[in-house]
Write a protein that holds these residues in place. Structure first.
Motif, PDB file in Angstrom:
ATOM      1  N   ILE A 217       0.852  -1.180   0.000  1.00 19.55           N
ATOM      2  CA  ILE A 217       0.000   0.000   0.000  1.00 19.55           C
ATOM      3  C   ILE A 217       0.891   1.234   0.000  1.00 19.55           C
ATOM      4  O   ILE A 217       1.700   1.421   0.905  1.00 19.55           O
ATOM      5  N   CYS A 218       0.755   2.061  -1.008  1.00 22.35           N
ATOM      6  CA  CYS A 218       1.573   3.265  -1.119  1.00 22.35           C
ATOM      7  C   CYS A 218       0.673   4.501  -1.031  1.00 22.35           C
ATOM      8  O   CYS A 218      -0.467   4.471  -1.475  1.00 22.35           O
ATOM      9  N   PRO A 219       1.170   5.590  -0.416  1.00 20.38           N
ATOM     10  CA  PRO A 219       2.552   5.860  -0.055  1.00 20.38           C
ATOM     11  C   PRO A 219       2.988   5.377   1.336  1.00 20.38           C
ATOM     12  O   PRO A 219       4.146   5.551   1.710  1.00 20.38           O
ATOM     13  N   SER A 220       2.096   4.782   2.138  1.00 19.53           N
ATOM     14  CA  SER A 220       2.475   4.371   3.494  1.00 19.53           C
ATOM     15  C   SER A 220       3.436   3.184   3.494  1.00 19.53           C
ATOM     16  O   SER A 220       4.120   2.939   4.479  1.00 19.53           O
ATOM     17  N   LYS A 221       3.467   2.414   2.379  1.00 21.80           N
ATOM     18  CA  LYS A 221       4.356   1.255   2.210  1.00 21.80           C
ATOM     19  C   LYS A 221       4.100   0.170   3.248  1.00 21.80           C
ATOM     20  O   LYS A 221       5.012  -0.530   3.680  1.00 21.80           O
ATOM     21  N   GLU A 222       2.846   0.049   3.648  1.00 22.63           N
ATOM     22  CA  GLU A 222       2.421  -1.053   4.499  1.00 22.63           C
ATOM     23  C   GLU A 222       2.067  -2.248   3.624  1.00 22.63           C
ATOM     24  O   GLU A 222       1.640  -2.104   2.487  1.00 22.63           O
ATOM     25  N   ARG A 223       2.234  -3.448   4.183  1.00 20.81           N
ATOM     26  CA  ARG A 223       1.949  -4.669   3.428  1.00 20.81           C
ATOM     27  C   ARG A 223       0.660  -5.311   3.936  1.00 20.81           C
ATOM     28  O   ARG A 223       0.313  -5.197   5.114  1.00 20.81           O
ATOM     29  N   ALA A 224      -0.046  -5.974   3.036  1.00 22.96           N
ATOM     30  CA  ALA A 224      -1.291  -6.650   3.380  1.00 22.96           C
ATOM     31  C   ALA A 224      -1.492  -7.829   2.436  1.00 22.96           C
ATOM     32  O   ALA A 224      -0.711  -8.036   1.498  1.00 22.96           O
ATOM     33  N   THR A 225      -2.538  -8.594   2.700  1.00 18.70           N
ATOM     34  CA  THR A 225      -2.860  -9.768   1.892  1.00 18.70           C
ATOM     35  C   THR A 225      -4.288  -9.653   1.386  1.00 18.70           C
ATOM     36  O   THR A 225      -5.188  -9.244   2.127  1.00 18.70           O
ATOM     37  N   VAL A 226      -4.480 -10.007   0.113  1.00 20.68           N
ATOM     38  CA  VAL A 226      -5.814  -9.977  -0.475  1.00 20.68           C
ATOM     39  C   VAL A 226      -6.618 -11.150   0.080  1.00 20.68           C
ATOM     40  O   VAL A 226      -6.296 -12.310  -0.166  1.00 20.68           O
ATOM     41  N   LYS A 227      -7.660 -10.837   0.846  1.00 16.49           N
ATOM     42  CA  LYS A 227      -8.466 -11.877   1.484  1.00 16.49           C
ATOM     43  C   LYS A 227      -9.647 -12.305   0.620  1.00 16.49           C
ATOM     44  O   LYS A 227      -9.966 -13.487   0.534  1.00 16.49           O
TER      45      LYS A 227
END
Length: 658
Positions: free
Chosen positions: A494-504
């Motif tokens: 996720i940009c610009p925060s550069k957090e990571r996640a997973t598509v559920k």
């Protein structure tokens, strides 16, 4: 009471002085443990893992600290990809980091390099690290005769799976993540037969949990999923306020059978009570109470219908000038446009010549990448289906739309009446119209729109239009897939925060999907992310190919009819997809010839209306964006001041990438 401390008068600084020295360390020695119980307490000092040399990890940490946030995200994603394929102990982590940095985060090159090194080690009989420090010597255990007569090789207490799915020179990974020495390769030392899976068939190879399957070609996957269905098209309806957009589209949906008679009867009764009977068809799309009370569209209305060859998602945009940002958000999601104008005497002139939204909407959709447009001359029944009035409006719009950048072959004109339903889904029946019009009806014009190519082979770019909490666990984002594709289970950045996640999970048009492609409007549920890390205007992207993040960029802009010339330090409101952010024109690089694009003057003092220029724009905080040459969908911007669009542009260069 002597045993108790005086809590009220206690000096906490003296009482807890020195506790920071032991924070995070074992404090077993501070407590008395019975000798009979000590033997059951885990002692880290006696374990074999504590004797390993961790100097490599320290060196690795130093190298990782020097990386930027984007490179760190690429590194973590690359490590996950490699370990999913090769296992966690095929190569020490610090060496894996060195290989990844050497090959610039290219997963395929990293895997090939590791496999080649292991192959060379096998030939030479040397290894980079003593295997005995990781693995116990395999022992042969003879099972009871009543269960089986086969011999099973046991490593660390777990049966080895079959090895025919891995290269011969790779150590084998069992379900717990442990490996056997490369000399065994899953065979019984005595019989030489392949080790069977527990409770399974020897001839079958079961997929290992956690191992990522080979990626499918995006183009092939798109043809497989969408090749047999109708082409999907997103169409935005634009025009001046009170041009009859919602009524026109509501009547079209009724004629197509998308709205049942019971609902329409209800709308007719309610609108008659309010003295707004002509609004009954508009209420099909204007569903909120405030929209119905005010008689205008305020937000994007969405509806799905079908033609002979297309599946069309209708986006009904607001026409009032106060809701231009919502209109921009809807136009950014569209493939084609439907411009509705009012043929009534004086109404067309108000929307086109006297500062109305007809001109601004046409310029905005063209600047946002819409190059196919159908112009609906609505309410032509109010002028008795006059051909003269129709030709007058067409002539004015043709000249203007050509100047706005539309090609003659990409613009079509059709006379209609939304209230009477003439020339919507069938040829007209009015004799006055039949005398001079022999063209297609509105539905046929929509069916002839060309579907733009879908860039599914490019890296994932998903622009977020809305963020909300779903009914279950996880956060939901609604938006458009600009490029690439996303599967359920994919990891995203996720940009610009550069957090990571997973598509559920993925939902398209209220139905659950396993994959979503470029051009789709979708609702994606994300796992492993907090709502504070999500906001409208964010971009979801591929961790291996992250989108650039910057607070300064260079753009080529076309200035509209602005009252105040643009100078250095000119404050504007930047619109980029659904993102709305304050910005400043920090530098005027050059003034261009509007027709040829040649540089007319370098470092001009001002940029006047109806001119073109290259400028530098500084945003109040870093945003995610792309150069137009790399991604057209994310390379367009709008500049607005005091509720008026003053310029549109293309991003030519990204400066100061974060």
């Amino acid at each position: 009471m002597a045993r108790h401390r005086d809590v009220r008068n206690m000096d906490y600084e003296d009482e807890y002085d020195g506790y920071d020295d032991v924070y995070g360390h074992s404090v077993d020695e501070d407590f008395c443990i019975s000798p009979s119980n000590r033997q059951f307490i885990y002692n880290r000092e006696n374990s074999r893992e504590s004797k390993l040399d961790h100097s490599d990890d320290i060196q690795e940490a130093d190298e990782v600290d020097e990386l930027t946030d984007t490179e760190r995200a690429q590194l973590n994603s690359c490590i996950d990809e490699v370990t999913n394929v090769l296992g966690t102990e095929i190569i020490p982590r610090n060496e894996l980091v060195d290989v990844i940095l050497k090959h610039k985060f290219n997963v395929e090159k990293v895997i090939n390099s590791v496999l080649e090194d292991k192959k060379d080690e096998k030939k030479s009989g040397t290894t980079t690290r003593d295997k005995a420090s990781f693995f116990k010597t395999p022992t042969v255990v003879e099972p009871a005769p009543s269960t089986t007569t086969k011999l099973v090789s046991v490593v660390k207490g777990f049966n080895l799976p079959q090895s025919d799915t891995l290269p011969a020179h790779l150590p084998i990974r069992n379900g717990s993540g442990s490996q056997s020495p490369s000399s065994g390769r899953g065979q019984s030392p005595t019989s030489g037969r392949e080790t069977p899976l527990p409770g399974g068939n020897e001839s079958e190879t079961e997929p290992r949990a956690g191992r990522r399957e080979t990626k499918v070609d995006p183009e092939a996957q798109y043809k497989t999923e969408r090749g047999n269905g109708k082409e999907h098209l997103y169409m935005v309806v634009i025009g001046h306020v009170d041009a009859g957009k919602s009524t026109l589209m509501g009547r079209l949906l009724c004629e197509l059978g998308q709205v049942n008679k019971k609902t329409m009867h209800k709308y007719a009764q309610e609108s008659r009570k309010l003295g707004k009977q002509s609004f009954m068809y508009a209420w099909v799309l204007d569903e909120t109470g405030e929209e119905r009370d005010r008689g205008i569209t305020m937000d994007i209305g969405r509806y799905l219908f079908q033609t002979k060859t297309k599946e069309v998602t209708l986006l009904d945009a607001p026409g009032h000038k106060d809701f231009i940002p919502n209109m921009i958000s809807g136009a950014a999601q569209a493939d084609v446009g439907l411009l509705v104008v009012d043929a009534t005497r004086g109404e067309f002139e108000t929307g086109f010549d006297l500062g109305g939204q007809t001109r601004e909407h046409a310029l905005l959709v063209r600047s946002l990448g819409v190059n196919q447009l159908a112009v609906v001359i609505n309410k032509l029944d109010t002028v008795s289906w006059s051909k003269t009035r129709f030709d007058e409006i067409v002539q004015k719009l043709k000249i203007f739309l050509k100047q706005a950048g539309f090609k003659d072959n990409d613009v079509s004109f059709v006379p209609c009446s939304g209230l009477t339903g003439q020339n919507l889904v069938a040829p007209p029946t009015e004799n006055e119209l039949l005398e001079w019009y022999k063209g297609p009806c509105l539905l046929e014009v929509i069916d002839k729109f060309r579907t733009p190519p879908r860039p599914v082979a490019k890296p994932l770019r998903f622009s977020v239009n809305d963020v909300f909490k779903g009914t279950g666990s996880g956060m939901c984002v609604d938006g458009r897939v600009e490029t690439g594709l996303a599967n359920v289970g994919d990891k995203i950045l996720i940009c610009p925060s550069k957090e990571r996640a997973t598509v559920k999970s993925i939902i398209v048009d209220e139905s659950s999907k396993n994959v979503v492609f470029a051009g789709d409007q979708a609702t994606i549920t994300l796992a492993g992310i907090d709502i504070q890390s999500l906001s409208v205007g964010n971009i979801l992207c591929d961790p291996q190919n992250p989108i650039p993040v910057s607070s300064k960029f260079e753009a080529r802009i076309v200035v509209f009819n602005t009252k105040v010339p643009i100078t250095k330090g000119y404050p504007v409101v930047l619109h980029h997809q659904s993102l709305v952010e304050p910005a400043v024109v920090s530098k005027l690089v050059s003034q261009l010839n509007k027709n040829t694009g040649e540089v007319v003057k370098r470092h001009p003092r001002v940029v006047l209306k109806n001119s073109s220029a290259i400028v530098e724009i500084s945003v109040s905080k870093p945003i995610a964006l792309e150069e137009y040459s790399s991604c057209k969908e994310l390379g367009r911007i709008m500049l607005r001041v005091a509720g008026v669009t003053i310029a549109a542009g293309l991003i030519t260069k990204i400066l100061a990438v974060n």
